[in-house]
Write a protein that holds these residues in place. Structure first.
Motif, PDB file in Angstrom:
ATOM      1  N   GLU A  70       0.834  -1.201   0.000  1.00 60.32           N
ATOM      2  CA  GLU A  70       0.000   0.000   0.000  1.00 60.32           C
ATOM      3  C   GLU A  70       0.873   1.257   0.000  1.00 60.32           C
ATOM      4  O   GLU A  70       0.618   2.198  -0.743  1.00 60.32           O
ATOM      5  CB  GLU A  70      -0.913  -0.031   1.244  1.00 60.32           C
ATOM      6  CG  GLU A  70      -1.803   1.182   1.408  1.00 60.32           C
ATOM      7  CD  GLU A  70      -3.063   1.125   0.565  1.00 60.32           C
ATOM      8  OE1 GLU A  70      -3.168   0.216  -0.266  1.00 60.32           O
ATOM      9  OE2 GLU A  70      -3.908   2.015   0.718  1.00 60.32           O
ATOM     10  N   SER A  71       1.927   1.253   0.816  1.00 58.95           N
ATOM     11  CA  SER A  71       2.836   2.395   0.863  1.00 58.95           C
ATOM     12  C   SER A  71       3.442   2.649  -0.512  1.00 58.95           C
ATOM     13  O   SER A  71       3.582   3.795  -0.942  1.00 58.95           O
ATOM     14  CB  SER A  71       3.977   2.152   1.859  1.00 58.95           C
ATOM     15  OG  SER A  71       3.479   2.144   3.165  1.00 58.95           O
ATOM     16  N   GLN A 124       8.124   6.914  -2.422  1.00 57.30           N
ATOM     17  CA  GLN A 124       8.706   7.889  -3.343  1.00 57.30           C
ATOM     18  C   GLN A 124       8.697   9.275  -2.707  1.00 57.30           C
ATOM     19  O   GLN A 124       9.677   9.997  -2.753  1.00 57.30           O
ATOM     20  CB  GLN A 124       7.892   7.906  -4.645  1.00 57.30           C
ATOM     21  CG  GLN A 124       8.068   6.666  -5.480  1.00 57.30           C
ATOM     22  CD  GLN A 124       9.433   6.623  -6.146  1.00 57.30           C
ATOM     23  OE1 GLN A 124       9.786   7.507  -6.903  1.00 57.30           O
ATOM     24  NE2 GLN A 124      10.222   5.626  -5.827  1.00 57.30           N
ATOM     25  N   ARG A 125       7.569   9.617  -2.102  1.00 55.33           N
ATOM     26  CA  ARG A 125       7.470  10.948  -1.508  1.00 55.33           C
ATOM     27  C   ARG A 125       8.455  11.093  -0.360  1.00 55.33           C
ATOM     28  O   ARG A 125       9.055  12.152  -0.167  1.00 55.33           O
ATOM     29  CB  ARG A 125       6.044  11.211  -1.030  1.00 55.33           C
ATOM     30  CG  ARG A 125       5.861  12.653  -0.630  1.00 55.33           C
ATOM     31  CD  ARG A 125       4.410  12.999  -0.382  1.00 55.33           C
ATOM     32  NE  ARG A 125       4.297  14.448  -0.222  1.00 55.33           N
ATOM     33  CZ  ARG A 125       3.180  15.069   0.051  1.00 55.33           C
ATOM     34  NH1 ARG A 125       2.061  14.398   0.194  1.00 55.33           N
ATOM     35  NH2 ARG A 125       3.158  16.387   0.190  1.00 55.33           N
ATOM     36  N   ALA A 126       8.596  10.009   0.422  1.00 55.08           N
ATOM     37  CA  ALA A 126       9.551  10.056   1.538  1.00 55.08           C
ATOM     38  C   ALA A 126      10.961  10.331   1.015  1.00 55.08           C
ATOM     39  O   ALA A 126      11.765  10.993   1.675  1.00 55.08           O
ATOM     40  CB  ALA A 126       9.510   8.743   2.318  1.00 55.08           C
ATOM     41  N   LEU A 127      11.238   9.840  -0.194  1.00 56.09           N
ATOM     42  CA  LEU A 127      12.580  10.027  -0.748  1.00 56.09           C
ATOM     43  C   LEU A 127      12.815  11.455  -1.239  1.00 56.09           C
ATOM     44  O   LEU A 127      13.935  11.818  -1.566  1.00 56.09           O
ATOM     45  CB  LEU A 127      12.815   9.036  -1.894  1.00 56.09           C
ATOM     46  CG  LEU A 127      12.922   7.577  -1.441  1.00 56.09           C
ATOM     47  CD1 LEU A 127      13.009   6.649  -2.639  1.00 56.09           C
ATOM     48  CD2 LEU A 127      14.132   7.375  -0.539  1.00 56.09           C
ATOM     49  N   LEU A 144       0.651   3.937  -2.953  1.00 56.33           N
ATOM     50  CA  LEU A 144       0.262   5.325  -2.688  1.00 56.33           C
ATOM     51  C   LEU A 144       1.342   6.314  -3.073  1.00 56.33           C
ATOM     52  O   LEU A 144       1.108   7.509  -3.123  1.00 56.33           O
ATOM     53  CB  LEU A 144      -0.027   5.498  -1.193  1.00 56.33           C
ATOM     54  CG  LEU A 144      -1.275   4.839  -0.632  1.00 56.33           C
ATOM     55  CD1 LEU A 144      -1.245   4.893   0.880  1.00 56.33           C
ATOM     56  CD2 LEU A 144      -2.506   5.550  -1.164  1.00 56.33           C
ATOM     57  N   GLY A 145       2.562   5.817  -3.293  1.00 57.21           N
ATOM     58  CA  GLY A 145       3.665   6.731  -3.582  1.00 57.21           C
ATOM     59  C   GLY A 145       4.281   7.299  -2.314  1.00 57.21           C
ATOM     60  O   GLY A 145       5.027   8.283  -2.357  1.00 57.21           O
ATOM     61  N   MET A 146       3.974   6.680  -1.150  1.00 62.04           N
ATOM     62  CA  MET A 146       4.527   7.182   0.112  1.00 62.04           C
ATOM     63  C   MET A 146       6.044   7.069   0.140  1.00 62.04           C
ATOM     64  O   MET A 146       6.736   7.950   0.643  1.00 62.04           O
ATOM     65  CB  MET A 146       3.968   6.389   1.302  1.00 62.04           C
ATOM     66  CG  MET A 146       2.560   6.700   1.664  1.00 62.04           C
ATOM     67  SD  MET A 146       2.233   8.444   1.833  1.00 62.04           S
ATOM     68  CE  MET A 146       3.011   8.844   3.376  1.00 62.04           C
TER      69      MET A 146
END
Lengths: 312, 386
Positions: B215-216, B223-226, B219-221
């Motif tokens: 799910e992470s 990628q966004r965290a990076l 959702l692109g979580m």
């Protein structure tokens, strides 16, 4: 003055396909910059390179003078990136999602709760902050999505199509909020294929198509590229043929065409101010029952430059 | 305002909080293991390590007390710590008892003869264990008879011979006290189902939380965290630590509750912690692998738990291993559960420690290195900036 965000010669290829070629622009502090282009033009690829998610095959990205490739963490700390999709945990509340990003960006523990409160206030979700994200409307999720990028007070906010699938009310709230941020001195890189949003928010616009920037300038400069002539649509009642002949001779009219049994289209300089002269010119032959003046806009420029409509 | 980015803390806090919002997941973590321990444990004879004697039916054709062989064999069998002697009248009843499984084995002792008949079926674990115990008892009787005969041949009277042998037996008895532990087979009841379910549920629930990782990603979580000022390996590490903590918390919960509620004694705490720790690492590696390979979060619960159940079956986590054949148990040792069971069951025996389970720990550690290493490399490739 050092540009908040500057890129030069960006290129990204996937095999034989060139996604982005020689893209470069510079955003000054407090400037709102728009990247306008149809779907698939290379907007998201460009942004991915600016935020460090894609490594360019060539070119440089400077964030406040810091080379993104050389010192990615320092450069990234100055960027607030709002992805096109909602990248938030649906099981967590709005506040918990913001806390996650606060920790990720290294906000000090002591100031974190207060800063989250400020951001919630800014995006107008203070009263719904403790509801789970999966109970939010699309517009509320979009606002948290933007808020997550604001916590660490970035110098430049990069938004990739932030209003896709948003109801008009939320769209207005988002655009109002962005104008406030720019007013407070934040730089903005805004991509959209909604012309009116870019026209409203951005001081300066680059038009990107097939991976290249094909035009760049202020809104006025871009519009001037297709000339300053307006389009005037008239609906007439009476002897339309005689009226048409008279209209062609009015000073300022460049071109005229019959577009129907009762309608005429004119191309003219300063169309709005020409209307009284046009109405009096047809007196005796016909009466004007409806008028429409269409001034050139970015859409016209875009069509002129790319040959395609933005919403293909 | 600015501090150091805390990606690991951020990911762990967010992932654990996400878990607490998943009610079905919590049910499977907090309630299901104990339902399983209790029901399967009761079906396997309840109780803990003390009551795991094997029932052995004995048909004595000669009367106990008058026939010396019968008397001696019965006395030895009763003395054996792993056996419960059930006297029976009829050899046919004995055979059907063994066939039905109510008796682990049966023994027919004819009158005035030393030719005993052992009745057992197939090669299941209880039967083998009972046979071993019966063999030990019978060979003791044989040794006594032989010693008595030798003493008589050497010139002793029967009374003297009996006295010599009793003395010798007393000496030997002191020496042979400890051999009971090695012949008893696996423990039964909760002592078996608690470690079995610890491994089963730690693994299954690790696989289920892999859904959150998918799910992470979706959702692109990640990628966004990076895009935050963090190192990519910190993000990987944060995700791995989140999964490991879930696996370890599951294991600790099962250990604590089973000790308090079912009186299960797990053995040397350090050794148990090491075994459970490496097993949790294996589960973490498997979870990250599944979480990286799958595309849709719905696939994780569909693939992970069934896989966990199958591995649990092969490893003896769903029913006693002695009920499976040798082939199944051998296949089971290609997977972590069987090694975990070997280690945890060994540790339930008094006096065992880390030294007794070094092989199992080494095998599990090897599996953990392979799975974690492989899954992290794959995960790294899928999230890396290209």
């Amino acid at each position: 003055m050092t540009a908040t965000l500057a890129c030069e010669g960006l290129r990204k290829r996937y095999g034989d396909v060139t996604a982005v070629e020689d893209v470069g622009f510079s955003i000054a502090p407090g400037q709102a910059y728009g990247l306008l282009g149809p779907n698939g033009a290379g907007k998201t690829t460009t942004i991915s390179m600016l935020v460090g998610l894609l490594r360019p095959d060539a070119g440089t990205v400077l964030v406040g003078g810091t080379d993104l490739a050389a010192d990615p963490r320092r450069a990234k700390a100055r960027i607030g990136y709002v992805p096109q999709e909602i990248a938030l945990y649906p099981e967590l509340t709005g506040r918990e999602n913001l806390r996650f990003f606060g920790r990720l960006f290294g906000l000090a523990r002591r100031g974190l709760a207060g800063r989250i409160e400020e951001v919630l206030d800014l995006i107008g979700l203070s009263d719904r902050a403790d509801g789970r994200l999966d109970t939010y409307s699309g517009g509320m999720r979009r606002r948290i999505n933007i808020g997550a990028a604001l916590l660490h007070r970035p110098d430049v906010l990069i938004l990739d199509e932030p209003t896709v699938g948003v109801d008009p009310q939320s769209r207005k709230a988002i655009l109002d909020g962005l104008e406030l941020l720019v007013g407070d001195g934040m730089s903005l890189l805004y991509t959209s294929h909604y012309m009116e949003e870019v026209e409203r928010v951005c001081d300066r616009v680059a038009i990107i198509d097939h991976g290249r920037i094909i035009a760049e300038g202020t809104r006025r400069e871009l519009i001037a590229m297709v000339g300053s002539a307006d389009k005037i649509e008239l609906v007439l009642d009476g002897d339309v043929e005689a009226a048409y002949a008279k209209l062609r001779t009015v000073e300022g009219v460049i071109e005229a065409a019959r577009t129907g049994a009762e309608s005429v289209r004119l191309i003219a300089e300063g169309g709005r101010y020409l209307l009284p002269a046009l109405i009096s010119a047809v007196e005796g032959s016909a009466t004007v029952t409806a008028t429409q003046v269409i001034e050139p806009d970015l859409e016209a420029t875009f069509l002129h430059l790319t040959g395609t409509s933005l919403r293909d | 305002m600015s501090g150091r980015p805390r990606p690991v803390a951020a990911l762990v806090a967010a992932n654990l909080r996400r878990l607490t919002r998943d009610r079905v997941g919590l049910f499977f973590m907090v309630i299901m293991p104990f339902v399983s321990i209790a029901f399967v444990g009761m079906a396997l004879g309840g109780g803990t390590a003390g009551s795991d004697r094997l029932p052995v039916g004995v048909v004595a054709e000669g009367a106990e007390g008058s026939d010396p062989v019968t008397t001696a064999v019965l006395a030895e069998l009763r003395r054996h710590p792993d056996l419960t002697v059930i006297p029976m009248d009829d050899a046919a009843d004995l055979r059907s008892g063994v066939r039905e499984g109510s008796l682990a084995a049966g023994l027919v002792v004819p009158s005035g003869s030393t030719r005993l008949e052992l009745v057992m079926t197939g090669t299941n674990g209880s039967g083998m264990a009972a046979r071993g115990a019966v063999d030990v008892s019978v060979s003791r009787v044989a040794a006594v008879l032989e010693a008595t005969r030798a003493a008589t041949v050497a010139g002793a009277t029967e009374t003297e011979a009996a006295e010599y042998v009793r003395q010798a037996q007393a000496e030997a008895g002191r020496v042979s006290v400890n051999d009971s532990a090695t012949t008893g087979g696996d423990p039964r009841g909760f002592a078996y189902t608690a470690p079995a379910n610890l491994l089963l549920f730690t693994f299954i629930n690790s696989m289920a939380v892999a859904a959150a990782l998918v799910e992470s990603r979706r959702l692109g979580m990640l990628q966004r965290a990076l895009t935050a000022p963090v190192r990519q390996r910190s993000v990987l590490f944060g995700e791995a630590v989140s999964r490991f903590l879930v696996a370890a918390a599951q294991a600790v919960l099962i250990m604590v509750v089973s000790s308090l509620a079912f009186g299960v004694s797990w053995g040397d705490p350090l050794a148990v912690a090491v075994v459970v720790g490496v097993f949790s690492l294996v589960a973490t590696g498997a979870a990250i692998l599944v979480g990286t390979l799958l595309r849709s979060p719905d696939q994780a619960p569909a693939i992970g738990p069934p896989l966990g159940v199958v591995l649990g079956m092969l490893g003896g986590c769903l029913w006693p291993r002695e009920a499976s054949g040798e082939v199944i148990n051998a296949i089971g040792h290609a997977f972590p559960h069987a090694w975990g069971m070997d280690a945890l069951l060994t540790l339930t025996r008094p006096g065992t420690g880390l030294g007794a389970v070094l092989t199992e720990v080494a095998v599990l550690a090897g599996m953990a290195v392979l799975l974690l290493g492989g899954s992290l490399i794959l995960f790294d490739r899928r999230t890396r900036v290209t």
